[in-house]
Design a protein around this motif. Structure first.
Motif, short mmCIF file in Angstrom:
data_model
loop_
_atom_site.label_atom_id
_atom_site.label_comp_id
_atom_site.label_asym_id
_atom_site.label_seq_id
_atom_site.Cartn_x
_atom_site.Cartn_y
_atom_site.Cartn_z
N ALA A 102 0.86 -1.19 0.00
CA ALA A 102 0.00 0.00 0.00
C ALA A 102 0.90 1.24 0.00
O ALA A 102 1.58 1.52 0.98
CB ALA A 102 -0.91 -0.01 1.22
N PHE A 103 0.91 1.94 -1.11
CA PHE A 103 1.80 3.10 -1.24
C PHE A 103 1.19 4.33 -0.57
O PHE A 103 -0.03 4.50 -0.51
CB PHE A 103 2.06 3.40 -2.72
CG PHE A 103 2.83 2.33 -3.43
CD1 PHE A 103 4.19 2.15 -3.19
CD2 PHE A 103 2.19 1.47 -4.33
CE1 PHE A 103 4.90 1.16 -3.85
CE2 PHE A 103 2.89 0.48 -4.99
CZ PHE A 103 4.26 0.33 -4.75
N SER A 104 2.09 5.19 -0.08
CA SER A 104 1.69 6.47 0.48
C SER A 104 2.68 7.53 0.02
O SER A 104 3.75 7.20 -0.52
CB SER A 104 1.67 6.41 2.02
OG SER A 104 2.97 6.15 2.53
N ALA A 105 2.34 8.79 0.22
CA ALA A 105 3.21 9.88 -0.23
C ALA A 105 4.57 9.83 0.43
O ALA A 105 5.60 10.17 -0.17
CB ALA A 105 2.53 11.22 0.06
N SER A 106 4.62 9.36 1.68
CA SER A 106 5.89 9.31 2.41
C SER A 106 6.85 8.26 1.85
O SER A 106 8.05 8.29 2.15
CB SER A 106 5.63 9.02 3.89
OG SER A 106 4.97 7.77 4.05
N VAL A 162 7.93 7.99 -1.05
CA VAL A 162 8.87 8.62 -1.98
C VAL A 162 10.19 8.90 -1.26
O VAL A 162 11.28 8.75 -1.84
CB VAL A 162 8.29 9.92 -2.56
CG1 VAL A 162 9.31 10.62 -3.46
CG2 VAL A 162 7.01 9.63 -3.33
N ASP A 163 10.11 9.27 0.01
CA ASP A 163 11.31 9.58 0.77
C ASP A 163 12.20 8.35 0.97
O ASP A 163 13.42 8.48 1.11
CB ASP A 163 10.94 10.17 2.14
CG ASP A 163 10.17 11.48 2.00
OD1 ASP A 163 10.39 12.19 1.00
OD2 ASP A 163 9.35 11.78 2.90
N THR A 164 11.58 7.16 1.00
CA THR A 164 12.37 5.95 1.24
C THR A 164 13.24 5.57 0.05
O THR A 164 14.18 4.80 0.20
CB THR A 164 11.45 4.76 1.58
OG1 THR A 164 10.68 4.41 0.42
CG2 THR A 164 10.51 5.11 2.72
N LEU A 165 12.90 6.11 -1.14
CA LEU A 165 13.66 5.74 -2.34
C LEU A 165 15.10 6.21 -2.26
O LEU A 165 15.98 5.65 -2.92
CB LEU A 165 12.99 6.34 -3.58
CG LEU A 165 11.58 5.81 -3.90
CD1 LEU A 165 10.99 6.53 -5.10
CD2 LEU A 165 11.63 4.30 -4.17
N ASP A 183 11.19 -5.63 11.05
CA ASP A 183 10.60 -4.29 11.05
C ASP A 183 9.76 -4.10 9.79
O ASP A 183 10.28 -4.15 8.67
CB ASP A 183 11.72 -3.25 11.11
CG ASP A 183 11.19 -1.82 11.22
OD1 ASP A 183 9.98 -1.62 11.02
OD2 ASP A 183 11.98 -0.91 11.50
N PRO A 184 8.44 -3.88 9.93
CA PRO A 184 7.57 -3.70 8.76
C PRO A 184 8.03 -2.57 7.85
O PRO A 184 7.87 -2.65 6.62
CB PRO A 184 6.20 -3.39 9.37
CG PRO A 184 6.25 -3.98 10.74
CD PRO A 184 7.67 -3.83 11.19
N ALA A 185 8.62 -1.51 8.42
CA ALA A 185 9.06 -0.37 7.61
C ALA A 185 10.22 -0.78 6.71
O ALA A 185 10.27 -0.40 5.53
CB ALA A 185 9.50 0.78 8.52
N LEU A 186 11.15 -1.56 7.24
CA LEU A 186 12.28 -2.03 6.43
C LEU A 186 11.81 -2.99 5.34
O LEU A 186 12.28 -2.94 4.21
CB LEU A 186 13.33 -2.72 7.32
CG LEU A 186 14.13 -1.83 8.27
CD1 LEU A 186 15.07 -2.68 9.12
CD2 LEU A 186 14.93 -0.79 7.49
N ILE A 187 10.84 -3.85 5.69
CA ILE A 187 10.31 -4.80 4.71
C ILE A 187 9.64 -4.06 3.57
O ILE A 187 9.86 -4.37 2.39
CB ILE A 187 9.32 -5.77 5.38
CG1 ILE A 187 10.05 -6.69 6.37
CG2 ILE A 187 8.57 -6.60 4.34
CD1 ILE A 187 9.14 -7.60 7.17
N LYS A 188 8.83 -3.05 3.91
CA LYS A 188 8.14 -2.29 2.88
C LYS A 188 9.12 -1.53 2.00
O LYS A 188 9.01 -1.53 0.76
CB LYS A 188 7.16 -1.30 3.52
CG LYS A 188 6.34 -0.52 2.51
CD LYS A 188 5.33 0.40 3.20
CE LYS A 188 4.49 1.15 2.17
NZ LYS A 188 3.51 2.06 2.80
N THR A 189 10.12 -0.89 2.62
CA THR A 189 11.14 -0.16 1.85
C THR A 189 11.87 -1.10 0.90
O THR A 189 12.09 -0.76 -0.27
CB THR A 189 12.16 0.49 2.81
OG1 THR A 189 11.49 1.44 3.64
CG2 THR A 189 13.26 1.20 2.04
N ALA A 190 12.24 -2.29 1.39
CA ALA A 190 12.95 -3.26 0.56
C ALA A 190 12.08 -3.73 -0.60
O ALA A 190 12.55 -3.83 -1.74
CB ALA A 190 13.40 -4.45 1.40
#
Length: 380
Positions: free
Chosen positions: A272-276, A278-281, A349-356
């Protein structure tokens, strides 16, 4: 039918199922992304967390269903080692060298961005090549692609998978239990004994395989490794049509390509993409994965292939030029299935998984487009 003819026939079946399966995999990935970014996202997540036998549906997909994927990979590795492309040392050295470069350079690039950071545990993510996706792209290019280039990319991806399995076994083991691992070793040795006794019926191997899966899981080793071990325990014989290994590989092609991998994509590609996001790229984790797959893969494949040819360690097939090898190297940067699989093992960490996952998807799409363009132009 000669052995060579049988090998060619089995490879063509493998390529046909993997290439078509790759197209279905693309559809499943797009469908998962659409669902995750729609009003159905909550229902999608709830479905993944259904409890079946004390474990979530997501667990049974990633740890159970994917065992059959690794079983097919193991059978293909076995065939390649015994009578296929990897059985001839001179012929094998080109994809072996390319695969080694395609693992070493991406890991080096990833480490350059993530050394000492929270993402370093994902160093294995850019090592992988998704066979189905890569061959699916090649199939779209039609007959202009030399058959030997398809064999080269398949062998390269298979060796990558071998590296991925070793990586999972060694670096992503958690809470090892010597009692269960000892039991797993005993079961595997008994399976090898059945092999030596020429027990060619499959049910004892599958029954023991269930016990092996349980022992590996309880022992702290990812249970999908059962698929690889089971593949090498099942009798290979001469690799002909009466071989249990041949028959099982033949029968697994379609279920894995048309069911196992699409279901895995549906369960894991729904971001599920969100505006934030973009910063993880620009994060070190994203850059390590993206550049590792898109830059490191072709650089490693081409450099190590060129070195092997120059050193007369390997022969360059007459119908393949270096531009086509470069295109194949770029296509090898389609990590998807194995990369996502390693991601869910590497991080909690869900955030790391999503970023990856976002970086993997971006790199895989870029590699598919760029690689197909290079192969297409090089094959005119």
């Amino acid at each position: 039918m000669t052995v060579t003819t049988r090998i060619t026939q089995l490879f063509k079946e493998f390529f046909a199922s993997e290439s078509t399966g790759g197209l279905i995999l693309i559809f499943a990935t797009v469908l998962a992304l659409v669902i995750a970014n729609s009003s159905w996202n909550d229902a999608y997540l709830d479905t993944l967390h259904w409890i079946i036998g004390g474990k979530s549906l997501e667990f049974w997909v990633n740890d159970g269903l994917m065992t059959f994927f690794f079983l097919l990979v193991g059978l293909e590795i076995e065939r390649e080692l015994y009578i296929g492309e990897l059985s001839n040392r001179q012929a094998a050295m080109l994809p072996v060298s390319a695969a080694i470069g395609g693992m070493v350079i991406p890991v080096a690039i990833f480490a350059l961005f993530n050394m000492g950071g929270p993402g370093i545990g994902g160093f294995g993510i850019p090592m992988a090549t998704d066979i189905a996706f890569a061959l699916g792209i090649l199939s779209l290019l039609g007959n202009r692609v030399p058959f030997s280039l398809k064999i080269f990319l398949t062998a390269l991806a298979i060796i990558d998978d071998m590296g991925g399995v070793l990586l999972i076994s060694i670096f992503y083991a958690k809470g090892l239990s010597l009692m269960y691992l000892g039991s797993a070793a005993g079961i595997f040795l008994f399976m090898l004994l059945l092999n030596r006794l020429k027990v060619w019926v499959l049910w004892p191997y599958f029954l023991l395989g269930v016990g092996l899966w349980i022992c590996l899981y309880q022992g702290g080793i990812h249970p999908t490794v059962t698929g690889i071990l089971l593949a090498f325990a099942i009798p290979f014989g001469k690799g002909d049509e009466v071989s249990p290994s041949y028959g099982l590989q033949h029968n697994l092609h379609l279920p894995v390509a048309y069911l196992v991998m699409p279901v895995f994509a549906l369960a894991n590609a729904g971001i599920a993409f969100s505006a934030s996001d973009v910063d993880t790229l620009g994060s070190s984790l994203s850059l390590g994965i993206f550049l590792g797959l898109l830059l490191g893969k072709p650089l490693g494949v081409v450099l190590f292939s060129w070195l092997a040819i120059r050193a007369s360690i390997a022969n360059q097939p007459g119908d393949i030029n270096m531009k086509q090898l470069t295109g194949a190297g770029i296509l090898a940067g389609i990590g998807f299935t194995m990369s996502i699989f390693i991601t869910v093992l590497a991080f909690e960490d869900p955030a790391l998984i999503k970023t990856a996952k976002i970086a993997i998807l971006a790199a895989s799409v870029a590699a598919a487009v760029l690689g197909s363009l290079v192969v297409c132009r090089a094959s005119k």
